[in-house]
Design a protein around this motif. Sequence first.
Motif, mmCIF file in Angstrom:
data_model
loop_
_atom_site.group_PDB
_atom_site.id
_atom_site.type_symbol
_atom_site.label_atom_id
_atom_site.label_comp_id
_atom_site.label_asym_id
_atom_site.label_seq_id
_atom_site.Cartn_x
_atom_site.Cartn_y
_atom_site.Cartn_z
ATOM 1 N N GLN A 66 0.576 -1.773 -15.136
ATOM 2 C CA GLN A 66 2.100 -2.095 -14.134
ATOM 3 C C GLN A 66 1.676 -3.579 -13.304
ATOM 4 O O GLN A 66 1.817 -4.546 -13.305
ATOM 5 C CB GLN A 66 2.427 -1.497 -13.392
ATOM 6 N N ALA A 86 6.490 5.595 -5.723
ATOM 7 C CA ALA A 86 6.400 5.829 -6.750
ATOM 8 C C ALA A 86 6.304 7.527 -6.970
ATOM 9 O O ALA A 86 6.702 8.446 -7.915
ATOM 10 C CB ALA A 86 5.550 5.088 -7.503
ATOM 11 N N GLY A 87 5.059 7.789 -5.922
ATOM 12 C CA GLY A 87 5.331 9.311 -6.341
ATOM 13 C C GLY A 87 6.128 10.360 -6.234
ATOM 14 O O GLY A 87 6.424 10.893 -6.441
ATOM 15 N N LEU A 88 6.754 10.558 -5.495
ATOM 16 C CA LEU A 88 7.975 10.559 -4.297
ATOM 17 C C LEU A 88 9.098 10.630 -6.030
ATOM 18 O O LEU A 88 9.794 11.790 -6.034
ATOM 19 C CB LEU A 88 8.402 10.219 -2.779
ATOM 20 N N ILE A 146 -3.324 6.334 2.097
ATOM 21 C CA ILE A 146 -2.427 5.626 1.662
ATOM 22 C C ILE A 146 -3.163 4.049 1.800
ATOM 23 O O ILE A 146 -3.478 3.301 1.198
ATOM 24 C CB ILE A 146 -1.006 5.551 2.593
ATOM 25 N N ILE A 150 2.314 13.013 5.312
ATOM 26 C CA ILE A 150 3.408 11.766 5.436
ATOM 27 C C ILE A 150 4.858 12.322 6.318
ATOM 28 O O ILE A 150 5.785 11.811 6.398
ATOM 29 C CB ILE A 150 3.857 10.361 4.706
ATOM 30 N N LYS A 185 8.541 9.993 -8.892
ATOM 31 C CA LYS A 185 8.327 11.089 -10.248
ATOM 32 C C LYS A 185 8.582 12.300 -9.737
ATOM 33 O O LYS A 185 9.144 13.364 -10.530
ATOM 34 C CB LYS A 185 7.059 10.773 -10.084
ATOM 35 N N VAL A 186 8.272 12.942 -8.312
ATOM 36 C CA VAL A 186 8.294 14.115 -8.657
ATOM 37 C C VAL A 186 9.680 14.807 -7.778
ATOM 38 O O VAL A 186 10.156 15.696 -8.778
ATOM 39 C CB VAL A 186 7.776 14.573 -6.908
ATOM 40 N N TYR A 216 -0.043 10.410 -13.954
ATOM 41 C CA TYR A 216 0.385 9.517 -14.544
ATOM 42 C C TYR A 216 -0.380 8.146 -13.990
ATOM 43 O O TYR A 216 0.257 7.189 -14.089
ATOM 44 C CB TYR A 216 2.263 9.122 -14.229
ATOM 45 N N ARG A 218 -4.215 6.469 -5.311
ATOM 46 C CA ARG A 218 -3.256 6.901 -6.103
ATOM 47 C C ARG A 218 -3.571 7.710 -7.489
ATOM 48 O O ARG A 218 -2.496 8.229 -7.719
ATOM 49 C CB ARG A 218 -3.698 5.399 -7.505
ATOM 50 N N MET A 224 -1.848 10.056 -5.059
ATOM 51 C CA MET A 224 -0.294 10.224 -5.143
ATOM 52 C C MET A 224 1.226 10.308 -6.708
ATOM 53 O O MET A 224 1.993 9.997 -6.293
ATOM 54 C CB MET A 224 -0.136 8.553 -4.225
ATOM 55 N N LEU A 225 -0.011 9.490 -7.200
ATOM 56 C CA LEU A 225 1.140 8.778 -8.503
ATOM 57 C C LEU A 225 0.685 10.346 -9.684
ATOM 58 O O LEU A 225 0.874 10.291 -10.796
ATOM 59 C CB LEU A 225 0.637 8.012 -9.143
ATOM 60 N N SER A 229 0.991 -1.035 -0.225
ATOM 61 C CA SER A 229 0.421 0.083 -0.225
ATOM 62 C C SER A 229 0.880 0.963 0.170
ATOM 63 O O SER A 229 0.256 2.379 0.077
ATOM 64 C CB SER A 229 -1.045 -0.278 1.323
ATOM 65 N N THR A 230 2.197 1.427 0.049
ATOM 66 C CA THR A 230 3.057 2.314 0.193
ATOM 67 C C THR A 230 3.563 2.934 -1.150
ATOM 68 O O THR A 230 4.472 3.728 -1.278
ATOM 69 C CB THR A 230 4.218 2.350 2.322
ATOM 70 N N TYR A 278 5.332 17.913 -1.663
ATOM 71 C CA TYR A 278 4.657 16.821 -2.051
ATOM 72 C C TYR A 278 4.150 15.459 -1.465
ATOM 73 O O TYR A 278 3.328 15.396 -0.928
ATOM 74 C CB TYR A 278 5.690 15.202 -3.392
ATOM 75 N N LEU A 279 4.968 15.549 0.093
ATOM 76 C CA LEU A 279 4.887 14.884 1.347
ATOM 77 C C LEU A 279 4.187 14.972 2.182
ATOM 78 O O LEU A 279 3.245 14.366 2.878
ATOM 79 C CB LEU A 279 6.457 14.450 2.119
ATOM 80 N N VAL A 307 0.322 2.413 9.280
ATOM 81 C CA VAL A 307 -0.630 2.067 9.019
ATOM 82 C C VAL A 307 -1.846 0.679 9.281
ATOM 83 O O VAL A 307 -2.816 0.243 9.071
ATOM 84 C CB VAL A 307 -0.464 0.990 6.978
ATOM 85 N N PRO A 333 2.711 3.199 -3.884
ATOM 86 C CA PRO A 333 1.686 3.922 -5.052
ATOM 87 C C PRO A 333 3.531 5.476 -4.380
ATOM 88 O O PRO A 333 3.783 6.519 -5.358
ATOM 89 C CB PRO A 333 0.875 4.381 -4.796
ATOM 90 N N LEU A 334 3.091 5.227 -2.350
ATOM 91 C CA LEU A 334 3.522 6.864 -1.835
ATOM 92 C C LEU A 334 5.070 6.926 -3.102
ATOM 93 O O LEU A 334 5.312 8.070 -3.597
ATOM 94 C CB LEU A 334 3.195 6.952 -0.903
ATOM 95 N N SER A 349 -0.837 5.173 -15.944
ATOM 96 C CA SER A 349 0.342 3.876 -16.547
ATOM 97 C C SER A 349 0.990 2.946 -15.424
ATOM 98 O O SER A 349 1.138 2.283 -15.423
ATOM 99 C CB SER A 349 1.980 4.545 -16.869
ATOM 100 N N CYS A 350 0.118 3.230 -14.500
ATOM 101 C CA CYS A 350 0.927 2.604 -13.248
ATOM 102 C C CYS A 350 -0.241 1.868 -13.062
ATOM 103 O O CYS A 350 -0.335 -0.014 -12.289
ATOM 104 C CB CYS A 350 0.200 3.872 -11.832
#
Lengths: 154, 154
Positions: B150, A113-115, B131, B76, A117-118, B143, B136, B139-140, A107-108, B122-123, B15, A110-111, B146-147
């Motif tokens: 995956q 991955a997002g970070l 989360i 986060i 990407k940023v 994009y 998604r 968080m993403l 579950s974490t 971001y965080l 979580v 995507p977080l 595309s995820c």
Amino acid sequence: MMVSTKGRYALTVLVDLARNSGEGYVSLADIAEREHLSMKYLESIISMLNKGGMLESLRGKNGGYRLAREPKDYNISEILVLTEGTLAPVNCIISPGVQCEKAATCSTLPLWAGLDKVIENYLSSITLEDILTGNRRKMLGDYCDSCDTQQEEN
Amino acid sequence: MMVSTKGRYALTVLVDLARNSGEGYVSLADIAEREHLSMKYLESIISMLNKGGMLESLRGKNGGYRLAREPKDYNISEILVLTEGTLAPVNCIISPGVQCEKAATCSTLPLWAGLDKVIENYLSSITLEDILTGNRRKMLGDYCDSCDTQQEEN
DNA sequence: CTTAATCCTACCGAAGTGGTAGGATTTGTC
DNA sequence: GACAAATCCTACCACTTCGGTAGGATTAAG
């Protein structure tokens, strides 16, 4: 989450080379003296840049280094990747699904991955030329106003 | 630029707590077993979260931990700052002008400041609840398409 | 009073960070 | 051809951080 001295010094070296090249090759000793850094340590860092094709070098007397491309054709991401290895904040990002079999249910992920990407988006959008010209608006975004006043504080 | 296991496990713990709380307190042994992590190591990490006021704990039999707030009220950034110390990519960002006397003329400082800002923005925009719900798109970003594909790759 | 839990302190091997040391090789100049 | 100045290459090294482990003290429920 720190960028090590390898990455920081690599950037310093490239900025120095861009500023002080002009005619021929720039020696490592000159760079080290100007930037007040250990020449021996810089040697190992500049070697990475050289092997990565970012520099051209000439051995022997009057030798040294120079940029292989124009400053606008270096983006910061590739410089840091070359010296730091990767910019991914966690290992599971590097090649997703390969290293961690729990990727599908994590579950974490995507977080992270997002970070990733940023960070990647930002660093690949800035070029060596932006640093040379002090393009604060591009580097600091909409917060540039508050950063201009910072200079007066001290 | 890696987030250490401290930060990653801290997030995992929160979580897990959010998912498995409900009634009373959740013991560390239960968390460690569910997440397949060393209980002794988690102990030091959960201690940071506890001292940072993110958890409520109860000692003795039937004791354990539970979230001090609602999942949407954890971002986060604060979780990682608590466990990692700082998220700044270089030291000179932490309190600008104090540590490095060359800050005023440092040409790479705006880059690091910009990177720090991008990471922090971001965080701090993502919450524990995002989360939990697998948000998604948040968080993403753009994009997300595309995820989604995956998952089918492996 | 036993049991199950948090709390606290200390330790420890492995890896990474930030260099240093010493020499081999290449190239321009006298 | 000798010398000097530069890159290149390999090894080493002190220090810190990372990722834990160990053992016990304390607390609370039954």
